[in-house]
Enzyme design. Structure first.
Site, short mmCIF file in Angstrom:
data_model
loop_
_atom_site.label_atom_id
_atom_site.label_comp_id
_atom_site.label_asym_id
_atom_site.label_seq_id
_atom_site.Cartn_x
_atom_site.Cartn_y
_atom_site.Cartn_z
N HIS A 1 45.01 42.82 38.55
CA HIS A 1 44.68 44.26 38.53
C HIS A 1 44.29 44.72 37.12
O HIS A 1 44.68 45.80 36.67
CB HIS A 1 45.86 45.10 39.05
CG HIS A 1 46.10 44.94 40.51
ND1 HIS A 1 45.20 45.37 41.47
CD2 HIS A 1 47.15 44.39 41.19
CE1 HIS A 1 45.68 45.09 42.68
NE2 HIS A 1 46.85 44.49 42.53
N ASP B 1 51.48 41.23 39.81
CA ASP B 1 51.32 41.00 41.24
C ASP B 1 49.87 40.68 41.58
O ASP B 1 48.96 40.94 40.80
CB ASP B 1 51.77 42.23 42.03
CG ASP B 1 50.93 43.47 41.71
OD1 ASP B 1 50.73 43.74 40.51
OD2 ASP B 1 50.46 44.15 42.64
N GLU B 2 49.68 40.15 42.77
CA GLU B 2 48.36 39.96 43.36
C GLU B 2 47.34 39.38 42.37
O GLU B 2 46.25 39.91 42.18
CB GLU B 2 47.85 41.29 43.94
CG GLU B 2 48.72 41.79 45.07
CD GLU B 2 48.23 43.07 45.72
OE1 GLU B 2 48.50 43.27 46.92
OE2 GLU B 2 47.56 43.88 45.03
N VAL B 3 47.72 38.29 41.75
CA VAL B 3 46.79 37.59 40.86
C VAL B 3 45.93 36.70 41.77
O VAL B 3 46.20 35.52 41.99
CB VAL B 3 47.53 36.75 39.81
CG1 VAL B 3 46.54 36.19 38.79
CG2 VAL B 3 48.60 37.59 39.11
#
Length: 495
Positions: free
Chosen positions: A100, A156-158
């Site tokens: 992100h 998160d959400e790499v």
């Protein structure tokens, strides 16, 4: 549900990368959430933070932000934090350090730090310049928030990791592959914070940890560095974490957080929160903790997240004023240990639904505006109005009458029946006039709370496409009526 299971902290998440409100709104919002039961705010500044010096281009002081009328100045940001302190709300800044990262990596000067050259979402953990950038970001954020006890570093959400040539080699040759690559980087960031700010505790999102074996987490001593915030936004029907997650985390971490959602977690272009869905999410969390919290030494509390965008480039979803009914129901359900009709009615009365609290939260059926009592309620009502108007618009555009007597082929070939067009035109005109009234109403109230760049985006996304389409249909109707009924194949006259 006892106090130990509930934890002591109740943070309300402010996602400022989408529709950041003016300070005058926080003056009313902070006492409201304090009254609801919040103990603090989890504030995600992203590109609204007034970064200075080498980081100037990525924040609220950048030229692009100034030109578009975006926040925040240094003075505004300090006032925001002072307001939170005035209402005894603790502040936890959330700053992304891995995934992100679009708000940084979209800039040409940091393009070389992307994991995938074409995508600005993820940082390359192997690039020698990455850690220097992250340290600069952390230094400015931490210095601006004196006295904080926690910082949330995201992680998160790499989505894209281990793909550049250097990272790929590390994945293939390293002991633990991608998990090792992820943990090498996250622990390096955490160790930097611990060494330079020893009293600061670190929170990270947990999703990247769920698939990593417990012995790997233990080998990295992750439990001594960070506290995971376990996020799960589903309603009870599809809510599932389960015993293995809690057993693993209980053997690695002493302190654990939860994260629910009161908005921004159903669809990426949602206009109004689905209250029932978000309340169900909190009920599911209460049930989950009732079953598994005993596996955790210290459950610290919950962050009620309210996402404004799914990522930096996504469209806006629910505005904060539109989500206050949902936030109120969720917080009260959490503190009550569950939801019931009595709670629903009491929240409705608190929000100003004095005549009918039973069905509040259902979109209004006409533009007859109620008088409510929570900050920004006019925007909430305007969004309800828009949802109903858009439904009406889609029904007309997709009607049999439009498909049968005013489709694109018929208009292009001037082959329409004036009798039918005469019935279509007033419907389109009435809808256009209602939309223009709504636009005036919304713009007036949005200007009280939001900065110009938010208003431009919001109206440009929601109102303008419908308005231009209706104007075009109106013009086409008028043209067809001026031409009258025609023989098929007859060319348009030059009139």
């Amino acid at each position: 549900m006892d106090a130990l299971t509930l934890g002591t902290q109740r943070l309300v998440h402010l996602d400022l990368k989408g529709a950041p409100p003016k300070l005058c709104y926080f003056e009313k919002f902070f006492p409201l959430i304090k009254e609801l039961g919040a103990t603090g705010i989890l504030i995600e500044w992203e590109d609204t933070f007034p970064y200075t010096r080498e980081l100037l281009p990525i924040g609220g002081l950048s030229n692009s932000a100034q030109v578009s009328g975006a926040p925040y100045s240094i003075e505004e940001a300090r006032q925001l934090l002072d307001m939170a302190a005035d209402f005894e709300l603790s502040v936890v800044p959330l700053v992304q350090i891995f995934g992100h990262m679009e708000y940084v990596l979209k800039h040409e000067q940091w393009r070389n730090l992307r994991e995938v050259e074409a995508y600005p979402s993820s940082m390359c953990p192997s690039n020698s310049e990455t850690m220097a950038l992250v340290r600069s970001i952390l230094k400015q954020i931490i210095a601006f928030h004196p006295g904080i006890q926690y910082i949330h570093i995201g992680a998160d959400e790499v989505w894209y990791m281990g793909l550049c040539s250097t990272c790929s080699k590390r994945v293939n040759t390293g002991k633990y592959g991608k998990p090792g690559l992820y943990l090498d980087y996250v622990t390096a960031v955490a160790q930097y914070i611990k060494e330079n700010y020893p009293n600061l505790k670190i929170i990270i999102w947990d999703d990247m940890l769920r698939s990593i074996d417990i012995h790997i987490l233990q080998e990295y001593y992750l439990g001594t560095l960070v506290e995971p915030m376990i996020w799960h936004y589903n309603s009870a029907e599809t809510f599932h974490l389960g015993a293995p997650v809690w057993e693993k985390y209980g053997n690695v971490f002493s302190n654990v957080w939860a994260a629910s959602a009161f908005k921004g977690a159903t669809t990426s272009s949602q206009i109004l929160p689905v209250n029932k869905y978000h309340v169900s999410n909190h009920e599911a969390w209460l049930s989950e903790l009732g079953l598994h919290a005993g596996k955790i030494m210290h459950f610290k509390g919950i962050a009620l997240t309210g996402w404004s965008r799914y990522d930096h480039y996504a469209t806006l979803c629910e505005l904060l004023p539109s989500a206050i009914p949902s936030l109120s129901l969720c917080m009260k359900s959490w503190l009550n240990g569950g939801y019931n009709q009595e709670l629903h009615n009491s929240v409705g009365k608190m929000l100003g639904y004095n005549d009918n609290t039973t069905n509040f939260g259902s979109p209004i059926k006409s533009p007859v505006l109620p008088q409510l009592s929570f900050p920004g309620w006019q925007i909430f009502v305007g969004m309800e109005w828009f949802v109903n108007l858009r439904t009406k618009y889609k029904s007309i555009i997709d009607s049999d009458q439009m498909h049968s007597w005013f489709n694109q082929w018929q208009v292009l070939n001037n082959y329409t029946n004036p009798m039918q067009v005469d019935t279509i035109l007033p419907v389109i005109v009435d809808l256009l006039n209602e939309l223009l009234s709504l636009e005036t109403y919304l713009r007036g109230h949005l200007e009280l709370i939001y900065y110009p760049h938010t208003i431009e985006e919001l109206l440009g996304t929601l109102i303008d496409p419908i308005k231009e389409h209706l104007k075009q249909i109106k013009s086409d109707c008028e043209t067809q009526l001026s031409l009258g009924c025609r023989v098929r194949g007859q060319r348009r006259l030059n009139i």
